[in-house]
Design a protein around this motif. Structure first.
Motif, mmCIF file in Angstrom:
data_model
loop_
_atom_site.group_PDB
_atom_site.id
_atom_site.type_symbol
_atom_site.label_atom_id
_atom_site.label_comp_id
_atom_site.label_asym_id
_atom_site.label_seq_id
_atom_site.Cartn_x
_atom_site.Cartn_y
_atom_site.Cartn_z
ATOM 1 N N THR A 15 0.847 -1.188 0.000
ATOM 2 C CA THR A 15 0.000 0.000 0.000
ATOM 3 C C THR A 15 0.878 1.231 0.000
ATOM 4 O OG1 THR A 15 -0.136 0.022 2.407
ATOM 5 C CG2 THR A 15 -1.873 -1.153 1.223
ATOM 6 N N LEU A 16 0.348 2.301 -0.543
ATOM 7 C CA LEU A 16 1.098 3.527 -0.687
ATOM 8 C C LEU A 16 0.173 4.703 -0.426
ATOM 9 C CD1 LEU A 16 3.972 4.352 -1.650
ATOM 10 C CD2 LEU A 16 3.058 4.515 -3.934
ATOM 11 N N ASP A 17 0.630 5.643 0.364
ATOM 12 C CA ASP A 17 -0.105 6.864 0.647
ATOM 13 C C ASP A 17 -0.412 7.585 -0.670
ATOM 14 O OD1 ASP A 17 0.498 9.988 1.058
ATOM 15 O OD2 ASP A 17 -0.472 9.217 2.866
ATOM 16 N N HIS A 18 -1.557 8.274 -0.751
ATOM 17 C CA HIS A 18 -1.983 8.945 -1.981
ATOM 18 C C HIS A 18 -0.931 9.935 -2.491
ATOM 19 C CE1 HIS A 18 -4.921 10.502 -4.877
ATOM 20 N NE2 HIS A 18 -4.388 11.670 -4.619
ATOM 21 N N ALA A 21 2.001 8.086 -3.809
ATOM 22 C CA ALA A 21 1.675 7.437 -5.079
ATOM 23 C C ALA A 21 1.739 8.446 -6.224
ATOM 24 C CB ALA A 21 0.291 6.799 -5.012
ATOM 25 N N GLU A 22 1.237 9.654 -5.996
ATOM 26 C CA GLU A 22 1.335 10.705 -7.018
ATOM 27 C C GLU A 22 2.791 11.014 -7.321
ATOM 28 O OE1 GLU A 22 -0.924 13.841 -5.145
ATOM 29 O OE2 GLU A 22 -2.595 13.499 -6.539
ATOM 30 N N ARG A 23 3.582 11.131 -6.272
ATOM 31 C CA ARG A 23 5.005 11.448 -6.445
ATOM 32 C C ARG A 23 5.725 10.318 -7.175
ATOM 33 N NH1 ARG A 23 9.059 13.093 -1.490
ATOM 34 N NH2 ARG A 23 10.737 13.875 -2.797
ATOM 35 N N LEU A 24 5.461 9.079 -6.795
ATOM 36 C CA LEU A 24 6.086 7.935 -7.454
ATOM 37 C C LEU A 24 5.689 7.858 -8.920
ATOM 38 C CD1 LEU A 24 7.824 5.408 -7.342
ATOM 39 C CD2 LEU A 24 5.815 4.156 -6.513
ATOM 40 N N ALA A 25 4.430 8.103 -9.233
ATOM 41 C CA ALA A 25 3.974 8.088 -10.625
ATOM 42 C C ALA A 25 4.713 9.139 -11.447
ATOM 43 C CB ALA A 25 2.470 8.321 -10.691
ATOM 44 N N THR A 26 4.904 10.311 -10.876
ATOM 45 C CA THR A 26 5.626 11.378 -11.571
ATOM 46 C C THR A 26 7.081 10.997 -11.790
ATOM 47 O OG1 THR A 26 4.150 13.066 -10.689
ATOM 48 C CG2 THR A 26 6.304 13.814 -11.454
ATOM 49 N N LEU A 73 -0.597 3.765 -11.835
ATOM 50 C CA LEU A 73 -0.699 4.500 -10.581
ATOM 51 C C LEU A 73 -1.595 5.733 -10.756
ATOM 52 C CD1 LEU A 73 2.902 4.480 -9.073
ATOM 53 C CD2 LEU A 73 0.819 3.694 -7.955
ATOM 54 N N LYS A 74 -1.338 6.488 -11.815
ATOM 55 C CA LYS A 74 -2.147 7.694 -12.059
ATOM 56 C C LYS A 74 -3.611 7.332 -12.268
ATOM 57 C CE LYS A 74 1.554 10.643 -13.690
ATOM 58 N NZ LYS A 74 2.122 11.422 -14.790
ATOM 59 N N GLY A 75 -3.859 6.188 -12.898
ATOM 60 C CA GLY A 75 -5.224 5.745 -13.120
ATOM 61 C C GLY A 75 -5.949 5.348 -11.843
ATOM 62 N N GLN A 76 -5.200 5.013 -10.815
ATOM 63 C CA GLN A 76 -5.786 4.624 -9.530
ATOM 64 C C GLN A 76 -5.999 5.807 -8.608
ATOM 65 O OE1 GLN A 76 -6.673 1.445 -8.558
ATOM 66 N NE2 GLN A 76 -6.238 0.808 -10.644
ATOM 67 N N LEU A 77 -5.441 6.959 -8.946
ATOM 68 C CA LEU A 77 -5.521 8.123 -8.047
ATOM 69 C C LEU A 77 -6.805 8.898 -8.223
ATOM 70 C CD1 LEU A 77 -1.845 9.324 -8.376
ATOM 71 C CD2 LEU A 77 -2.847 8.012 -6.519
#
Length: 77
Positions: A15-18, A21-26, A73-77
């Motif tokens: 699991t990853l904090d929102h 997750a945004e930062r990782l996707a970027t 990841l972006k699709g899950q946010l």
């Protein structure tokens, strides 16, 4: 961020904090871009070898992995 990622040795999902997750996707999208582009800003083969921790670097495979993971990841946010 500390504590925002949970990885288990069992069959549980990570699991990853929102925000993380945004930062990782970027970061993954940017990495895919820098691996793929031609020119002086491209990640060099020596840098790619370091990213792959001594394994045979496969630039196309890493580009695909980074870009597709970033999109998921972006699709899950």
């Amino acid at each position: 961020m500390p504590g925002s990622l949970t990885i288990s040795h069992h069959q549980a999902a990570a699991t990853l904090d929102h925000v993380d997750a945004e930062r990782l996707a970027t970061v993954l999208a940017d990495l895919a871009y820098l691996l793929e582009i031609p020119g002086p800003d491209r990640i060099a083969d020596a840098q790619l070898a370091v990213l792959c921790e001594g394994h045979s670097p496969d630039r196309a495979d890493l580009v695909h992995f980074c870009a597709s993971t970033a999109r998921r990841l972006k699709g899950q946010l």
